[in-house]
Design an enzyme around this catalytic site. Sequence first.
Site, short mmCIF file in Angstrom:
data_model
loop_
_atom_site.label_atom_id
_atom_site.label_comp_id
_atom_site.label_asym_id
_atom_site.label_seq_id
_atom_site.Cartn_x
_atom_site.Cartn_y
_atom_site.Cartn_z
N HIS A 21 0.84 -1.20 0.00
CA HIS A 21 0.00 0.00 0.00
C HIS A 21 0.87 1.26 0.00
O HIS A 21 0.59 2.22 -0.73
CB HIS A 21 -0.90 0.03 1.25
CG HIS A 21 -2.02 -0.98 1.23
ND1 HIS A 21 -2.25 -1.85 2.27
CD2 HIS A 21 -2.98 -1.24 0.31
CE1 HIS A 21 -3.31 -2.61 1.99
NE2 HIS A 21 -3.76 -2.27 0.81
N LYS A 45 -17.17 -6.37 6.66
CA LYS A 45 -15.79 -6.87 6.71
C LYS A 45 -15.32 -6.80 8.15
O LYS A 45 -15.25 -5.73 8.73
CB LYS A 45 -14.90 -5.99 5.84
CG LYS A 45 -15.13 -6.21 4.36
CD LYS A 45 -14.12 -5.45 3.54
CE LYS A 45 -14.46 -5.52 2.07
NZ LYS A 45 -13.70 -4.58 1.28
N ARG A 94 -2.09 -6.01 -7.19
CA ARG A 94 -0.98 -6.82 -6.68
C ARG A 94 -0.59 -7.88 -7.69
O ARG A 94 0.56 -8.20 -7.86
CB ARG A 94 -1.39 -7.50 -5.38
CG ARG A 94 -1.79 -6.50 -4.29
CD ARG A 94 -1.91 -7.19 -2.96
NE ARG A 94 -2.91 -8.24 -3.00
CZ ARG A 94 -2.67 -9.51 -2.70
NH1 ARG A 94 -1.47 -9.89 -2.34
NH2 ARG A 94 -3.64 -10.39 -2.76
N SER A 131 -3.13 -8.03 3.09
CA SER A 131 -3.56 -7.73 4.46
C SER A 131 -4.10 -8.99 5.13
O SER A 131 -3.87 -9.22 6.32
CB SER A 131 -4.64 -6.65 4.44
OG SER A 131 -4.13 -5.44 3.96
#
Length: 156
Positions: A21, A45, A94, A131
């Site tokens: 990030h 979430k 990514r 993450s």
Amino acid sequence: MNNEFRRALFPGSFDPFTRGHADIVERGLKLFDHITIAVGHNEQKRGWIPIEERVRALREFYKDEPRVQVESYDTLTVDFARRIDVHFILRGIRSINDYEYELQIADINHDLSGIETVVLFAQPGLANVSSSIIRELAHYGRDIREWLPEGLTYQI
Ligand code: ADP
């Protein structure tokens, strides 16, 4: 707010904020004059680090970078983008697996608001740990510091 500067919104969960990030922000600063990192609230979430702590740690981390601002929001991303009057949404990719998902979000956000999304690739070595992997490592007591940007510390 004014339109003199190219302003971007970098939205995400950032639970936690990874070196990948930070790399997207660094690259984004070459394209934009100003970036607002916005930590999204999404009740569906399950969060690991409390939102307030994510914001506090990121503000501390970017305190010497006046071109980066850190906020949290609990609306639709494009509503927040319009409220703070940004010109672009910034997202990171990514790997190729992120492509379809990011394309769908970009498309919907454009339909809803007319705001364009700019997608940047993270440096491969920094992109391989997500993450969610970091949350799992932390859950089982592993030291996760190497995956966080140097100098970013959460007090949890
Ligand atoms: P979201 O739940 O909105 O995808 P994330 O915090 O997972 O929130 O990600 C925010 C943005 O950062 C997304 O554009 C995502 O593709 C990107 N991203 C996530 N992990 C990385 C990483 N390791 N390197 C670069 N970009 C990443």
